[in-house]
Design a protein around this motif. Structure first.
Motif, PDB file in Angstrom:
ATOM      1  N   ILE A   1      51.536  60.973  36.017  1.00  0.00           N
ATOM      2  CA  ILE A   1      52.842  60.321  35.870  1.00  0.00           C
ATOM      3  C   ILE A   1      53.753  61.134  34.967  1.00  0.00           C
ATOM      4  O   ILE A   1      54.927  61.389  35.289  1.00  0.00           O
ATOM      5  CB  ILE A   1      52.671  58.892  35.323  1.00  0.00           C
ATOM      6  CG1 ILE A   1      51.959  58.002  36.338  1.00  0.00           C
ATOM      7  CG2 ILE A   1      54.039  58.284  34.979  1.00  0.00           C
ATOM      8  CD1 ILE A   1      51.584  56.647  35.799  1.00  0.00           C
ATOM      9  N   LEU A   2      53.236  61.567  33.829  1.00  0.00           N
ATOM     10  CA  LEU A   2      54.054  62.312  32.876  1.00  0.00           C
ATOM     11  C   LEU A   2      54.461  63.674  33.437  1.00  0.00           C
ATOM     12  O   LEU A   2      55.572  64.143  33.187  1.00  0.00           O
ATOM     13  CB  LEU A   2      53.296  62.483  31.561  1.00  0.00           C
ATOM     14  CG  LEU A   2      52.944  61.180  30.838  1.00  0.00           C
ATOM     15  CD1 LEU A   2      52.193  61.471  29.548  1.00  0.00           C
ATOM     16  CD2 LEU A   2      54.194  60.371  30.546  1.00  0.00           C
ATOM     17  N   CYS A   3      53.565  64.302  34.215  1.00  0.00           N
ATOM     18  CA  CYS A   3      53.930  65.572  34.857  1.00  0.00           C
ATOM     19  C   CYS A   3      55.062  65.364  35.860  1.00  0.00           C
ATOM     20  O   CYS A   3      55.977  66.181  35.956  1.00  0.00           O
ATOM     21  CB  CYS A   3      52.714  66.176  35.551  1.00  0.00           C
ATOM     22  SG  CYS A   3      51.466  66.861  34.435  1.00  0.00           S
ATOM     23  N   GLY A   4      55.008  64.261  36.607  1.00  0.00           N
ATOM     24  CA  GLY A   4      56.087  63.958  37.544  1.00  0.00           C
ATOM     25  C   GLY A   4      57.409  63.747  36.844  1.00  0.00           C
ATOM     26  O   GLY A   4      58.457  64.240  37.296  1.00  0.00           O
TER      27      GLY A   4
ATOM     28  N   SER B   1      63.269  68.199  34.513  1.00  0.00           N
ATOM     29  CA  SER B   1      63.517  69.621  34.262  1.00  0.00           C
ATOM     30  C   SER B   1      64.649  70.159  35.128  1.00  0.00           C
ATOM     31  O   SER B   1      65.224  71.205  34.820  1.00  0.00           O
ATOM     32  CB  SER B   1      62.245  70.434  34.522  1.00  0.00           C
ATOM     33  OG  SER B   1      61.894  70.402  35.895  1.00  0.00           O
ATOM     34  N   ALA B   2      65.003  69.432  36.197  1.00  0.00           N
ATOM     35  CA  ALA B   2      66.101  69.878  37.061  1.00  0.00           C
ATOM     36  C   ALA B   2      67.433  69.877  36.331  1.00  0.00           C
ATOM     37  O   ALA B   2      68.337  70.646  36.662  1.00  0.00           O
ATOM     38  CB  ALA B   2      66.185  68.984  38.302  1.00  0.00           C
ATOM     39  N   GLY B   3      67.564  69.005  35.348  1.00  0.00           N
ATOM     40  CA  GLY B   3      68.837  68.943  34.629  1.00  0.00           C
ATOM     41  C   GLY B   3      68.670  69.128  33.142  1.00  0.00           C
ATOM     42  O   GLY B   3      69.391  68.546  32.351  1.00  0.00           O
TER      43      GLY B   3
ATOM     44  N   GLY C   1      63.990  66.801  41.300  1.00  0.00           N
ATOM     45  CA  GLY C   1      64.014  65.400  40.931  1.00  0.00           C
ATOM     46  C   GLY C   1      63.264  64.542  41.934  1.00  0.00           C
ATOM     47  O   GLY C   1      62.509  63.629  41.564  1.00  0.00           O
ATOM     48  N   VAL C   2      63.457  64.822  43.220  1.00  0.00           N
ATOM     49  CA  VAL C   2      62.754  64.075  44.268  1.00  0.00           C
ATOM     50  C   VAL C   2      61.256  64.345  44.207  1.00  0.00           C
ATOM     51  O   VAL C   2      60.422  63.426  44.308  1.00  0.00           O
ATOM     52  CB  VAL C   2      63.323  64.442  45.654  1.00  0.00           C
ATOM     53  CG1 VAL C   2      62.528  63.749  46.748  1.00  0.00           C
ATOM     54  CG2 VAL C   2      64.798  64.054  45.737  1.00  0.00           C
ATOM     55  N   LEU C   3      60.874  65.621  44.033  1.00  0.00           N
ATOM     56  CA  LEU C   3      59.459  65.976  43.940  1.00  0.00           C
ATOM     57  C   LEU C   3      58.800  65.286  42.751  1.00  0.00           C
ATOM     58  O   LEU C   3      57.684  64.759  42.859  1.00  0.00           O
ATOM     59  CB  LEU C   3      59.318  67.494  43.819  1.00  0.00           C
ATOM     60  CG  LEU C   3      57.885  68.021  43.613  1.00  0.00           C
ATOM     61  CD1 LEU C   3      57.005  67.653  44.797  1.00  0.00           C
ATOM     62  CD2 LEU C   3      57.901  69.531  43.385  1.00  0.00           C
ATOM     63  N   GLY C   4      59.479  65.301  41.607  1.00  0.00           N
ATOM     64  CA  GLY C   4      58.928  64.636  40.435  1.00  0.00           C
ATOM     65  C   GLY C   4      58.751  63.143  40.651  1.00  0.00           C
ATOM     66  O   GLY C   4      57.771  62.548  40.192  1.00  0.00           O
ATOM     67  N   ALA C   5      59.709  62.521  41.367  1.00  0.00           N
ATOM     68  CA  ALA C   5      59.600  61.086  41.651  1.00  0.00           C
ATOM     69  C   ALA C   5      58.373  60.804  42.515  1.00  0.00           C
ATOM     70  O   ALA C   5      57.641  59.832  42.274  1.00  0.00           O
ATOM     71  CB  ALA C   5      60.858  60.597  42.354  1.00  0.00           C
TER      72      ALA C   5
END
Length: 316
Positions: free
Chosen positions: A124-127, A133-135, A298-302
């Motif tokens: 979860i925290l890695c996501g 990190s994108a912004g 952002g989408v990948l992290g979600a």
């Protein structure tokens, strides 16, 4: 798991509304007033649902939890915003809170995460880290060597906020264990009231001293507080109170009530790992209200974070 997931959604709404309230009122003032509104509302609700005894050992431990979580934690969070910007602050705050919560559980409660829950918490925290990190850019006013000191204080403030959130959650679990020992049954609303009350007093004192001693707090009054919301729309004076009321309703009132409910059923590390997805839930609201596009990272992290939440539900 349901109360923990509800907490994440309510905290997302509180973040959006609180940011807009901070535009019109200033962060420390908005924080103090939202806690004041929450204290009044939760006091009425707690009195209606059942009497709350302020003299018990459980109440005293919830007081300590409120001072650490709502007092120190929230004030440090709002002091970090003008130094680092909202996204970097939330990344440090929400990713460090589960770590401090787990340490608090081990130290104060004596409980440990299972291997599967710990692994899913890391996922979860890695996501969250990948998505934010994108912004991950500092505001223009904070770039350059001349602002290195402010950035360092911002990082320390954000980590202090995570520490307050994590140890505040562990102290809440300790209070719930004391309630079982004393044979007390305190609702989530009652626990939220007992936590918000001392936190509100701490926030009010901080707001007062920020007006009297702005240099001591390390912020230029009314200037740096506005720079971290450069991309936000201007808030009309007559709507700022609506945003403030919504922030109090979604955060200290509804969100913390669900948060206390979740802590009664799950370990602090589990609850805080799920609430760490709050910045991801803010993304669609930010896109709708602020036209803030998350990008592919952002989408990948979600996706990674949601997979972690599902895995934690299975492992619980």
């Amino acid at each position: 798991m349901l109360p923990a997931i509800l907490t994440a959604f309510l905290f997302a709404g509180s973040g959006i509304c609180g940011q807009r309230a901070a535009v019109g009122l200033g962060p420390l003032k908005a924080n103090a007033l939202r806690l004041l509104l929450a204290t009044l509302a939760l006091g009425c609700l707690a009195g209606w649902t059942g009497p709350v005894d302020l003299t018990t050992g459980t109440a005293q431990r919830l007081f300590y939890s409120g001072v650490v979580g709502f007092g120190v934690g929230d004030v440090a969070l709002f002091l970090a915003y003008p130094r680092l910007g909202a996204r970097l602050t939330l990344l440090l705050y929400l990713c460090s809170a589960p770590l401090f919560g787990t340490i608090g559980d081990i130290w104060l409660v004596g409980t440990f995460l299972t291997r599967q829950q710990a692994l899913m918490g890391v996922v979860i925290l890695c996501g969250v880290a990948v998505a934010l990190s994108a912004g991950l850019r500092l505001p223009p006013a904070l770039r350059g060597a001349g602002h290195a000191s402010a950035v360092r204080w911002g990082v320390l403030s954000a980590l202090l906020a995570g520490c307050g959130q994590g140890f505040g959650a562990a102290l809440s679990r300790l209070a719930q264990a004391e309630a079982v020992h004393e044979g007390l049954v305190i609702t989530g609303i009652g626990q939220a009231f007992l936590r918000v009350l001392p936190g509100m007093g701490f926030a009010m004192l901080t707001w007062y001293f920020s007006m009297k001693l702005p240099t001591w707090l390390g912020a230029r009054k009314g200037e740096d507080e506005q720079k971290f919301i450069r991309g936000a729309n201007k808030v009309r004076k007559w709507t700022v109170w609506l945003w403030l009321f919504a922030a109090a309703s979604c955060g200290p009132i509804g969100g913390v009530s669900c948060f206390q409910w979740a802590l009664g059923e799950l370990r602090s590390g589990v609850v805080l790992s799920i609430t760490a997805t709050t910045p991801l839930l803010v993304m669609p609201l930010s896109y709708w209200l602020e036209q803030d596009r998350p990008g592919w990272r952002g989408v990948l992290g979600a996706v990674i974070a949601v997979a972690g939440v599902i895995g934690m539900v299975v492992a619980a």
